[in-house]
Motif scaffolding. Structure first.
Motif, short mmCIF file in Angstrom:
data_model
loop_
_atom_site.label_atom_id
_atom_site.label_comp_id
_atom_site.label_asym_id
_atom_site.label_seq_id
_atom_site.Cartn_x
_atom_site.Cartn_y
_atom_site.Cartn_z
N ALA A 109 44.33 43.39 36.83
CA ALA A 109 44.11 42.81 37.98
C ALA A 109 42.65 42.85 38.24
O ALA A 109 42.20 44.11 37.92
CB ALA A 109 45.20 43.29 38.82
N PRO A 110 42.08 42.05 39.32
CA PRO A 110 40.69 42.11 39.69
C PRO A 110 40.22 43.53 40.18
O PRO A 110 39.13 43.91 40.10
CB PRO A 110 40.75 40.87 40.79
CG PRO A 110 41.88 40.07 40.55
CD PRO A 110 42.97 40.94 39.95
N ALA A 111 41.23 44.10 41.06
CA ALA A 111 40.87 45.38 41.51
C ALA A 111 40.52 46.35 40.32
O ALA A 111 39.69 47.24 40.50
CB ALA A 111 42.08 45.89 42.33
N ALA A 156 43.44 51.33 44.84
CA ALA A 156 43.30 50.00 44.02
C ALA A 156 44.51 48.96 44.56
O ALA A 156 44.02 47.84 44.63
CB ALA A 156 43.54 50.27 42.68
N SER A 157 45.70 49.42 44.79
CA SER A 157 46.74 48.32 45.32
C SER A 157 46.28 47.75 46.51
O SER A 157 46.49 46.65 46.67
CB SER A 157 47.90 49.04 45.18
OG SER A 157 48.20 50.07 46.06
N GLN A 209 43.55 45.46 45.97
CA GLN A 209 43.93 44.09 45.53
C GLN A 209 45.03 43.12 46.46
O GLN A 209 44.51 42.24 46.45
CB GLN A 209 44.87 44.60 44.30
CG GLN A 209 45.76 43.45 43.39
CD GLN A 209 46.33 43.71 42.52
OE1 GLN A 209 46.99 45.11 42.29
NE2 GLN A 209 46.52 42.97 41.41
N HIS A 250 42.12 41.56 48.90
CA HIS A 250 41.50 40.51 48.01
C HIS A 250 42.43 39.25 48.01
O HIS A 250 41.87 38.09 47.91
CB HIS A 250 40.83 40.78 46.63
CG HIS A 250 39.65 41.78 47.01
ND1 HIS A 250 39.20 42.55 45.81
CD2 HIS A 250 38.92 42.05 47.74
CE1 HIS A 250 38.03 43.15 46.23
NE2 HIS A 250 37.88 42.93 47.61
N ALA A 251 43.55 39.39 47.75
CA ALA A 251 44.72 38.54 47.69
C ALA A 251 44.73 37.71 48.82
O ALA A 251 45.03 36.82 49.11
CB ALA A 251 45.89 38.94 47.16
#
Length: 172
Positions: free
Chosen positions: A10-12, A118-119, A122, A125-126
């Protein structure tokens, strides 16, 4: 190019790997012991004078001396980045703040809290599809981070571990 085991993730996770590849070394972890001073850094330890002075004034009238609730370990790396660890009377880091030309290694600084961070990043950003400051605010962890190339800043803290009378605004 640097080798990141999470390249397809994932991006993160990719952001985390990129930051780890260019970050200043640090060995502390939120919720753990303060970092030892790295060879390329200097550390000073300060007790918060306003709280100590206030405690001393009230202690003078009551006849007891109150110990400071926390100390701040300020480590300046050769890169110019400053990491401040807020350490409780029990020796545990309950807050961290940073500023400087290089982003510190948040995976190391946040320790066991990094996956939660990090989650949160994520999800952020989503939801907003863009760049900008990061604010992950959860009941067990708060992280604010921002800046741009050459000027990064942020803070992280554990809300339940803040000493009495202290708020996240005191982590700076």
């Amino acid at each position: 190019m640097w080798n990141c085991p999470l390249r397809a993730a994932a991006p993160a996770a990719l952001v985390a790997c990129a930051l780890a590849a260019v970050a200043s070394p640090a060995r502390a972890a939120l919720g753990g012991a303060p970092m030892p001073t790295p060879s390329d850094a200097t550390t000073t330890i300060v007790s918060p004078t306003a709280r100590v002075a206030s405690a001393a004034t009230s202690a003078a009238t009551s006849g007891t001396v109150a110990a400071p609730q926390y100390s701040v370990h300020s480590t300046v790396f050769s890169s110019g980045t400053n990491v401040r660890e807020y350490v409780g009377a029990d020796g545990t880091v309950f807050g961290i703040a940073w500023n400087g030309p290089r982003m510190p290694d948040l995976q190391t600084l946040l320790g066991n809290y990094f996956p939660q961070y990090a989650s949160g990043v994520q999800a952020l950003h989503a939801a907003r599809r863009g760049r900008g400051p990061v604010a992950v605010e959860q009941s067990t962890l708060v992280v604010h981070s921002g800046g741009h190339m050459g000027s990064f800043f942020g803070q992280a803290w554990l809300p339940s571990a803040l000493p009495a009378g202290m708020t996240g605004a005191d982590i700076k």
